[in-house]
Design an enzyme around this catalytic site. Sequence first.
Site, short mmCIF file in Angstrom:
data_model
loop_
_atom_site.label_atom_id
_atom_site.label_comp_id
_atom_site.label_asym_id
_atom_site.label_seq_id
_atom_site.Cartn_x
_atom_site.Cartn_y
_atom_site.Cartn_z
N ASP A 83 34.74 51.78 43.72
CA ASP A 83 35.95 51.07 43.31
C ASP A 83 37.00 52.07 42.85
O ASP A 83 36.78 53.28 42.90
CB ASP A 83 35.62 50.05 42.20
CG ASP A 83 36.46 48.77 42.37
OD1 ASP A 83 37.69 48.89 42.40
OD2 ASP A 83 35.87 47.68 42.46
N HIS A 105 40.51 48.84 46.94
CA HIS A 105 39.74 49.38 45.80
C HIS A 105 39.22 50.78 46.13
O HIS A 105 38.05 51.10 45.90
CB HIS A 105 38.60 48.42 45.43
CG HIS A 105 39.10 47.16 44.79
ND1 HIS A 105 39.68 47.14 43.53
CD2 HIS A 105 39.12 45.88 45.23
CE1 HIS A 105 40.03 45.90 43.22
NE2 HIS A 105 39.73 45.11 44.23
N GLU A 148 41.17 42.10 48.07
CA GLU A 148 42.29 42.65 47.31
C GLU A 148 42.84 43.97 47.89
O GLU A 148 42.89 44.98 47.21
CB GLU A 148 41.88 42.84 45.85
CG GLU A 148 41.50 41.51 45.20
CD GLU A 148 41.08 41.63 43.74
OE1 GLU A 148 41.44 40.72 42.96
OE2 GLU A 148 40.40 42.60 43.37
C1 ACM Z 1 36.74 40.14 43.46
O1 ACM Z 1 36.49 39.56 42.39
N1 ACM Z 1 37.80 40.92 43.58
C2 ACM Z 1 35.87 40.00 44.62
#
Ligand code: ACM
Length: 552
Positions: free
Chosen positions: A208, A284, A347
């Site tokens: 991440d 991420h 995201e």
């Molecule tokens: C997430 O909670 N961004 C998968």
Amino acid sequence: KLKIKEYAMKKLLFLICLNILSFSAIAQSKEALNLVPIPAKIKTLSGEFTLDKNTQIVLSEDNESMRNAVGVFNSLMRRAAGYALKITTDQRSSNTIECRINPSISNPEGYKLIVNKNKVSVEAQTPQGIFYAMQTLRQLLPMQIERPFQSNVEWKVSCVEIEDEPRFRHRGLMLDVCRHFHSKEFVKKFIDMLAYHKMNTFHWHLTDDQGWRIQIKKYPRLTEIGGFRPRSMILVREENGSITRTWENERYGGYYTPEEIKEVIAYAEKRFVNIIPEIEFPGHATAALAAYPELSCSGGPFNVELTYGVFNDIFCTKEKNFEFMENVLSEVIDLFPGKYIHIGGDEAPKVRWKNCAHCQELIKKEGLKDEHELQSYFIKRIEKFVESKGRRIIGWDEILEGGLAPNATVLSWRGEEGGIAAARQGNDVIMAPTSYAYLDYYQANPKTQPPGIGGFVPLWKTYSYEPVPAELTPQQAKHILGMQGNIWTEYIRTTDHVEYMAFPRGAAIAETTWSPKEKKNYENFKARIIEQFKRYDEMNWNYCDAILTEVE
Ligand code: ACM
Ligand code: ZN
């Protein structure tokens, strides 16, 4: 006056009803012997079986998998009773725990457990089923079985017949070890907690923005640089109750070497827990970009993120990056034996791709409509590669945008819509909608809780979840593989806090995914889980006991 009398009568009636209700809850929980998750069928019988030094475990076949099936149980016996049971393949007429593979049992994870006065019989189609029977037997024994030192108790089990099998194939929890890192020892403990509740999946969120946690031999900087940040944000509760952000001004981080990961995989295998590693693409990605800025659209430079959120710099789609991804995934696939590799997908803002010559050129070359289709192209290419290695991908529900990869399993987190759409397209689905399954959210009055990310998902809410949406046809519903809880750790720094967020809500997920729908009853579950707390105490597992004090 009459009114007062009427009120008193009503109140009396109410109290009587309440009593009947709670009596029936208690009676029911006695019937269920406080087992969590509650088995499909239980018939209590009279009498007891007593385990002693001379009790033997008789296996229908002796192999590593069968040894694993009884291994955890026997280690507990060794520790708590001071002796392990002898394991043999020689039949005896009594004082045995007979474990027999029976191919006629239909569910590969199901089992039958019969406790008679003179012996215990276990049958299952697979060693995994035997393992779950032994977990049930464990919960039927006095709680001292969990004690980390010898106890002078009689190891009695009430006679019972249990027929049991899981409702869903996918039963698990995700742990984010990026925002806060947790050692392999803790990961093993977490796997113990899963296995105790008959969960079979550990989703390990390994990369991440704030940290890359899996060492990749070909790209050492991913962990050398991407595994650490110069300081770390924490939340503290002030005396007046308010929450403030502050910093721990020490280098923060860590990662797992391949050897450590192998050790965790071997540990999980002995407990029939499958690990799904997650390597996030294309978003991420900041920790990776800090290590190798050439993987971005702009070239950087970047730092491992100190704050939390969604960041614009993601992996570029230039051709060299596919080589990077394939090399990383090859090492991951060589390590992890399971069928599934989670490739992220959530995201990922498209602003850098919009302004990148490479990305725009690829859109043109492939005849794509926009950046969403570019992400879809990107995920499909990863899928092709992963499938060429004999594995399957899982992605967060954003992988639907711009077109779903043909065989991808969708992890539906922004509600159920993504899951519903994927099931309708014939793709497999795992449910983890935020409002039921996000175990980083508060579970009790936030004023009484360790500072957290927000939200509100109390135990009853998680328990109330039904993983199969009513909108689906029976055929589509078959694509719902199960459910998992997600523990994001932005504001969960300690192992104690992870455990506190994970349980008892994790137990609610275990029951939701294991037990028959018609057997679920929150009051009854609550009575059983309160009894389970005593066992959690013995195991030194932290948990949230708000249900004991808070009005729900
Ligand atoms: C997430 O909670 N961004 C998968
Ligand atoms: Zn680009």
